[in-house]
Design a protein around this motif. Structure first.
Motif, PDB file in Angstrom:
ATOM      1  N   GLN A  52     -62.827  26.255  76.716  1.00  0.00           N
ATOM      2  CA  GLN A  52     -62.670  25.601  78.087  1.00  0.00           C
ATOM      3  C   GLN A  52     -63.546  25.908  78.720  1.00  0.00           C
ATOM      4  O   GLN A  52     -63.897  27.091  78.795  1.00  0.00           O
ATOM      5  CB  GLN A  52     -61.396  25.501  78.560  1.00  0.00           C
ATOM      6  CG  GLN A  52     -60.296  24.774  77.792  1.00  0.00           C
ATOM      7  CD  GLN A  52     -59.026  24.912  78.514  1.00  0.00           C
ATOM      8  OE1 GLN A  52     -58.644  25.763  79.162  1.00  0.00           O
ATOM      9  NE2 GLN A  52     -58.136  23.914  78.086  1.00  0.00           N
ATOM     10  N   LEU A  53     -64.351  24.980  79.608  1.00  0.00           N
ATOM     11  CA  LEU A  53     -65.112  25.547  80.584  1.00  0.00           C
ATOM     12  C   LEU A  53     -64.560  25.093  81.831  1.00  0.00           C
ATOM     13  O   LEU A  53     -64.101  23.908  82.043  1.00  0.00           O
ATOM     14  CB  LEU A  53     -66.504  24.718  80.408  1.00  0.00           C
ATOM     15  CG  LEU A  53     -67.266  25.400  79.304  1.00  0.00           C
ATOM     16  CD1 LEU A  53     -67.847  24.171  78.349  1.00  0.00           C
ATOM     17  CD2 LEU A  53     -68.578  25.866  79.727  1.00  0.00           C
ATOM     18  N   THR A  54     -64.353  26.226  82.742  1.00  0.00           N
ATOM     19  CA  THR A  54     -63.784  26.029  83.973  1.00  0.00           C
ATOM     20  C   THR A  54     -64.625  26.427  85.117  1.00  0.00           C
ATOM     21  O   THR A  54     -65.518  27.267  84.938  1.00  0.00           O
ATOM     22  CB  THR A  54     -62.407  26.992  83.989  1.00  0.00           C
ATOM     23  OG1 THR A  54     -62.730  28.222  83.765  1.00  0.00           O
ATOM     24  CG2 THR A  54     -61.557  26.470  82.806  1.00  0.00           C
ATOM     25  N   ASP A  55     -64.206  25.869  86.298  1.00  0.00           N
ATOM     26  CA  ASP A  55     -64.982  26.359  87.478  1.00  0.00           C
ATOM     27  C   ASP A  55     -64.335  27.612  88.062  1.00  0.00           C
ATOM     28  O   ASP A  55     -63.404  28.358  87.281  1.00  0.00           O
ATOM     29  CB  ASP A  55     -64.902  25.338  88.628  1.00  0.00           C
ATOM     30  CG  ASP A  55     -63.727  24.916  89.211  1.00  0.00           C
ATOM     31  OD1 ASP A  55     -62.576  25.678  88.773  1.00  0.00           O
ATOM     32  OD2 ASP A  55     -63.783  23.955  90.091  1.00  0.00           O
ATOM     33  N   SER A  63     -63.479  20.816  77.536  1.00  0.00           N
ATOM     34  CA  SER A  63     -62.703  21.339  76.350  1.00  0.00           C
ATOM     35  C   SER A  63     -62.873  20.808  74.956  1.00  0.00           C
ATOM     36  O   SER A  63     -63.182  19.438  74.929  1.00  0.00           O
ATOM     37  CB  SER A  63     -61.093  21.067  76.702  1.00  0.00           C
ATOM     38  OG  SER A  63     -60.340  21.612  75.951  1.00  0.00           O
ATOM     39  N   THR A  64     -63.038  21.532  74.347  1.00  0.00           N
ATOM     40  CA  THR A  64     -63.509  21.229  72.875  1.00  0.00           C
ATOM     41  C   THR A  64     -62.936  22.272  71.570  1.00  0.00           C
ATOM     42  O   THR A  64     -62.403  23.533  72.182  1.00  0.00           O
ATOM     43  CB  THR A  64     -64.954  21.004  72.344  1.00  0.00           C
ATOM     44  OG1 THR A  64     -65.122  20.700  71.109  1.00  0.00           O
ATOM     45  CG2 THR A  64     -65.644  22.381  72.867  1.00  0.00           C
ATOM     46  N   ASP A  65     -62.674  21.687  70.338  1.00  0.00           N
ATOM     47  CA  ASP A  65     -62.063  22.861  69.561  1.00  0.00           C
ATOM     48  C   ASP A  65     -63.247  23.434  68.715  1.00  0.00           C
ATOM     49  O   ASP A  65     -63.292  24.331  67.876  1.00  0.00           O
ATOM     50  CB  ASP A  65     -61.201  22.418  68.516  1.00  0.00           C
ATOM     51  CG  ASP A  65     -61.751  21.074  67.910  1.00  0.00           C
ATOM     52  OD1 ASP A  65     -62.790  20.722  67.989  1.00  0.00           O
ATOM     53  OD2 ASP A  65     -61.071  20.610  66.816  1.00  0.00           O
ATOM     54  N   ASP A  66     -64.578  23.147  69.117  1.00  0.00           N
ATOM     55  CA  ASP A  66     -65.823  23.505  68.548  1.00  0.00           C
ATOM     56  C   ASP A  66     -66.514  24.397  69.449  1.00  0.00           C
ATOM     57  O   ASP A  66     -67.135  24.367  70.439  1.00  0.00           O
ATOM     58  CB  ASP A  66     -66.763  22.465  68.158  1.00  0.00           C
ATOM     59  CG  ASP A  66     -67.945  22.694  67.631  1.00  0.00           C
ATOM     60  OD1 ASP A  66     -68.425  23.918  67.637  1.00  0.00           O
ATOM     61  OD2 ASP A  66     -68.618  21.663  66.959  1.00  0.00           O
ATOM     62  N   MET A  67     -66.470  25.888  68.957  1.00  0.00           N
ATOM     63  CA  MET A  67     -67.067  26.900  69.820  1.00  0.00           C
ATOM     64  C   MET A  67     -68.770  26.721  70.075  1.00  0.00           C
ATOM     65  O   MET A  67     -69.347  26.756  71.032  1.00  0.00           O
ATOM     66  CB  MET A  67     -67.247  28.154  69.047  1.00  0.00           C
ATOM     67  CG  MET A  67     -67.680  29.330  69.380  1.00  0.00           C
ATOM     68  SD  MET A  67     -67.702  30.855  68.885  1.00  0.00           S
ATOM     69  CE  MET A  67     -68.696  30.353  67.263  1.00  0.00           C
ATOM     70  N   PHE A  68     -69.389  25.979  69.227  1.00  0.00           N
ATOM     71  CA  PHE A  68     -70.606  25.663  69.407  1.00  0.00           C
ATOM     72  C   PHE A  68     -71.081  24.473  70.465  1.00  0.00           C
ATOM     73  O   PHE A  68     -71.985  24.579  71.209  1.00  0.00           O
ATOM     74  CB  PHE A  68     -71.562  25.488  68.149  1.00  0.00           C
ATOM     75  CG  PHE A  68     -71.513  26.677  67.299  1.00  0.00           C
ATOM     76  CD1 PHE A  68     -72.487  27.817  67.715  1.00  0.00           C
ATOM     77  CD2 PHE A  68     -70.636  26.987  66.171  1.00  0.00           C
ATOM     78  CE1 PHE A  68     -72.233  29.003  66.844  1.00  0.00           C
ATOM     79  CE2 PHE A  68     -70.882  28.027  65.601  1.00  0.00           C
ATOM     80  CZ  PHE A  68     -71.624  29.127  65.669  1.00  0.00           C
ATOM     81  N   ARG A  69     -70.247  23.563  70.610  1.00  0.00           N
ATOM     82  CA  ARG A  69     -70.238  22.522  71.445  1.00  0.00           C
ATOM     83  C   ARG A  69     -70.016  22.989  72.809  1.00  0.00           C
ATOM     84  O   ARG A  69     -70.595  22.695  73.866  1.00  0.00           O
ATOM     85  CB  ARG A  69     -69.232  21.315  71.155  1.00  0.00           C
ATOM     86  CG  ARG A  69     -69.888  20.573  69.984  1.00  0.00           C
ATOM     87  CD  ARG A  69     -68.970  19.262  69.442  1.00  0.00           C
ATOM     88  NE  ARG A  69     -68.565  18.234  70.543  1.00  0.00           N
ATOM     89  CZ  ARG A  69     -69.438  17.248  70.734  1.00  0.00           C
ATOM     90  NH1 ARG A  69     -70.552  17.120  70.075  1.00  0.00           N
ATOM     91  NH2 ARG A  69     -69.477  16.455  71.642  1.00  0.00           N
ATOM     92  N   ALA A  70     -69.040  23.987  72.835  1.00  0.00           N
ATOM     93  CA  ALA A  70     -68.561  24.844  74.131  1.00  0.00           C
ATOM     94  C   ALA A  70     -69.720  25.551  74.750  1.00  0.00           C
ATOM     95  O   ALA A  70     -70.161  25.371  75.849  1.00  0.00           O
ATOM     96  CB  ALA A  70     -67.391  25.447  73.963  1.00  0.00           C
ATOM     97  N   LYS A  71     -70.497  26.143  73.914  1.00  0.00           N
ATOM     98  CA  LYS A  71     -71.643  26.987  74.141  1.00  0.00           C
ATOM     99  C   LYS A  71     -72.571  26.239  74.618  1.00  0.00           C
ATOM    100  O   LYS A  71     -73.498  26.381  75.488  1.00  0.00           O
ATOM    101  CB  LYS A  71     -72.081  28.025  73.032  1.00  0.00           C
ATOM    102  CG  LYS A  71     -71.082  29.231  72.738  1.00  0.00           C
ATOM    103  CD  LYS A  71     -71.723  29.996  71.689  1.00  0.00           C
ATOM    104  CE  LYS A  71     -71.042  31.339  71.484  1.00  0.00           C
ATOM    105  NZ  LYS A  71     -71.950  32.227  70.549  1.00  0.00           N
TER     106      LYS A  71
END
Length: 141
Positions: A52-55, A63-71
């Motif tokens: 998850q990306l949060t402020d 939010s995603t289950d893919d680490m590379f999409r999150a990065k």
């Protein structure tokens, strides 16, 4: 040369040579667009396989289950855009993030070599490199 001068030298060098992420790294034609808040986001450690990306307040924006999409979203948020285009193909997201991280690692390796040559010591490099990346709003996760 002082450490302060070393930091400024590398900030100037990276600022001059820095490529844009994801535009200069992505190799895809099929994208999906994700809206972003236009403010600083944090990439949290995975929780039950979800990234998850949060402020600062802890509100989740992606939010995603893919680490590379999150990065990918995290790195693209460096300049605080209101949206980012992510490749639909997970392999393209992976390749884009991999290439960008290798690019940043290249700066770190070159910087470390210069640091050792300039100061004839190895201690303190992590702090110096963190200061340089921080001043440019760069992160390497």
């Amino acid at each position: 040369m002082t450490e302060k001068e070393f930091i400024q030298k590398w900030v100037d060098k990276i600022k001059e040579e820095l490529k844009r992420f994801p535009e200069d790294f992505v190799n895809s034609a099929d994208f999906e667009e994700v809206s972003l808040p236009g403010k600083v986001l944090f990439l949290n450690p995975p929780l039950f396989g979800s990234y998850q990306l949060t402020d600062e307040a802890g509100d989740t924006f992606y939010s995603t289950d893919d680490m590379f999409r999150a990065k990918y979203v995290y790195y693209a948020n460096r300049i605080k855009p209101v949206s980012v285009k992510i490749p639909v193909d997970p392999l393209k997201s992976y390749e884009t993030v991999r290439d960008y991280e290798r690019y940043l690692d290249g700066f770190l390796k070159e910087m470390e070599k210069d640091f050792k040559h300039t100061f004839q010591k190895t201690k303190g490099f992590k702090i110096i490199s963190s200061q340089i990346f921080s001043s440019l709003n760069l992160t390497r996760t």
